[in-house]
Design a protein around this motif. Sequence first.
Motif, PDB file in Angstrom:
ATOM      1  N   ARG A 148       0.830  -1.206   0.000  1.00 17.66           N
ATOM      2  CA  ARG A 148       0.000   0.000   0.000  1.00 17.66           C
ATOM      3  C   ARG A 148       0.865   1.257   0.000  1.00 17.66           C
ATOM      4  O   ARG A 148       0.603   2.214  -0.743  1.00 17.66           O
ATOM      5  N   THR A 149       1.925   1.265   0.819  1.00 19.45           N
ATOM      6  CA  THR A 149       2.839   2.411   0.862  1.00 19.45           C
ATOM      7  C   THR A 149       3.523   2.602  -0.481  1.00 19.45           C
ATOM      8  O   THR A 149       3.658   3.722  -0.969  1.00 19.45           O
ATOM      9  N   GLY A 150       3.967   1.484  -1.097  1.00 22.19           N
ATOM     10  CA  GLY A 150       4.622   1.564  -2.404  1.00 22.19           C
ATOM     11  C   GLY A 150       3.717   2.175  -3.450  1.00 22.19           C
ATOM     12  O   GLY A 150       4.133   3.034  -4.235  1.00 22.19           O
ATOM     13  N   LEU A 151       2.457   1.745  -3.463  1.00 24.13           N
ATOM     14  CA  LEU A 151       1.499   2.269  -4.436  1.00 24.13           C
ATOM     15  C   LEU A 151       1.223   3.758  -4.199  1.00 24.13           C
ATOM     16  O   LEU A 151       1.147   4.539  -5.145  1.00 24.13           O
ATOM     17  N   LEU A 152       1.112   4.144  -2.939  1.00 22.06           N
ATOM     18  CA  LEU A 152       0.886   5.560  -2.600  1.00 22.06           C
ATOM     19  C   LEU A 152       2.069   6.432  -3.026  1.00 22.06           C
ATOM     20  O   LEU A 152       1.886   7.532  -3.542  1.00 22.06           O
ATOM     21  N   LEU A 153       3.279   5.927  -2.825  1.00 20.03           N
ATOM     22  CA  LEU A 153       4.480   6.683  -3.196  1.00 20.03           C
ATOM     23  C   LEU A 153       4.566   6.869  -4.714  1.00 20.03           C
ATOM     24  O   LEU A 153       4.888   7.958  -5.195  1.00 20.03           O
ATOM     25  N   VAL A 154       4.283   5.810  -5.457  1.00 19.26           N
ATOM     26  CA  VAL A 154       4.299   5.904  -6.926  1.00 19.26           C
ATOM     27  C   VAL A 154       3.228   6.878  -7.417  1.00 19.26           C
ATOM     28  O   VAL A 154       3.479   7.708  -8.306  1.00 19.26           O
ATOM     29  N   THR A 155       2.040   6.786  -6.835  1.00 16.90           N
ATOM     30  CA  THR A 155       0.952   7.699  -7.197  1.00 16.90           C
ATOM     31  C   THR A 155       1.339   9.149  -6.911  1.00 16.90           C
ATOM     32  O   THR A 155       1.068  10.049  -7.714  1.00 16.90           O
TER      33      THR A 155
END
Length: 321
Positions: A148-155
């Motif tokens: 979830r953190t990875g996806l938020l950072l990419v977004t």
Amino acid sequence: MMPQRKEMTTEMGNGTMVQEFTLEGFPAVQHLGKVLFMVHLLAYLASLTGNVVIVTITCADSLLQTPMYFFLSIFSFTECCVTSSVIPKLLVIFLLGPQTISFPACFIQAFVFLFLGAAGFFLMAVMSVDRYVAICKPLHYPTIMNPRTGLLLVTACFSLGLTLITVLVVKVSQLSFCGPHVIPHFFCDLGPLIHLSCSDTTSVETLTFVLALCILLTSLIITIIAYSNIVVTIICLPSAKERRKAFSTCSSHLIVLSLMYGSCVFIYVKPKQTNRLESNRGAALVTTVVTPLLNPVIYTLRNKQVHQSLREMMCRIKISK
């Protein structure tokens, strides 16, 4: 030789508004067009192949479905898009000479290139933070760098790049272009476009400088802080083998960072965009051709996990045949 073209202009006030531009390319070496076409075509295909392989094995191999490889696959995909927005037109220029591009297409190309480029720099900063957490806080790494953190950072990387570049490109597109229409470059970069405007470009040049400085400095400061802590942690490791392994996981990232920052600082971090337009073309080739070509090589040559995944993938392909 400049090909003959039909002028496409529209009356606007006391002057005319340019409806299309001519991309000049590299007139000094145009006589070597066919050779340069082959060289850059091979480099482009190799770059696409390498980056697509990284994305493919990251998705296919469960052992590589970690935050580090997730960020790397997104970065590789971004590199494919950056090169594809610029290199096909460059290949046509090498083969046929200077090419025309419509006003909307020119600004779309500039937007795509700069948006993905900005997102790429933010991604590199995120990758630095990922390495910092992995090396300096290994016990907390699975908790901090969860999917979830990875996806938020990419977004966040793409959203920030989209916002900043949209503001800049819209501002430049509102300038008046009354001629000349020849862009001394092989794609629609904002520096040469600003230089062609017949408006007062002081505010736009200042905005370009500030945003370029903001994007580069933000990612650079985050990277420096992350790697400063990484170096301190690595030096404190008791085993020389552990120190070598830790440095090895970071060295590829640092090489790519050096190539990206060096060329982009040279091109964009200048208060006056009209300076060094000629030399910018050479630096832009590093960003659009050399760096995307070297990225897969740099990231895979020193990575045993990727080597193993490639071998397993090749074995599966052979067996399926």
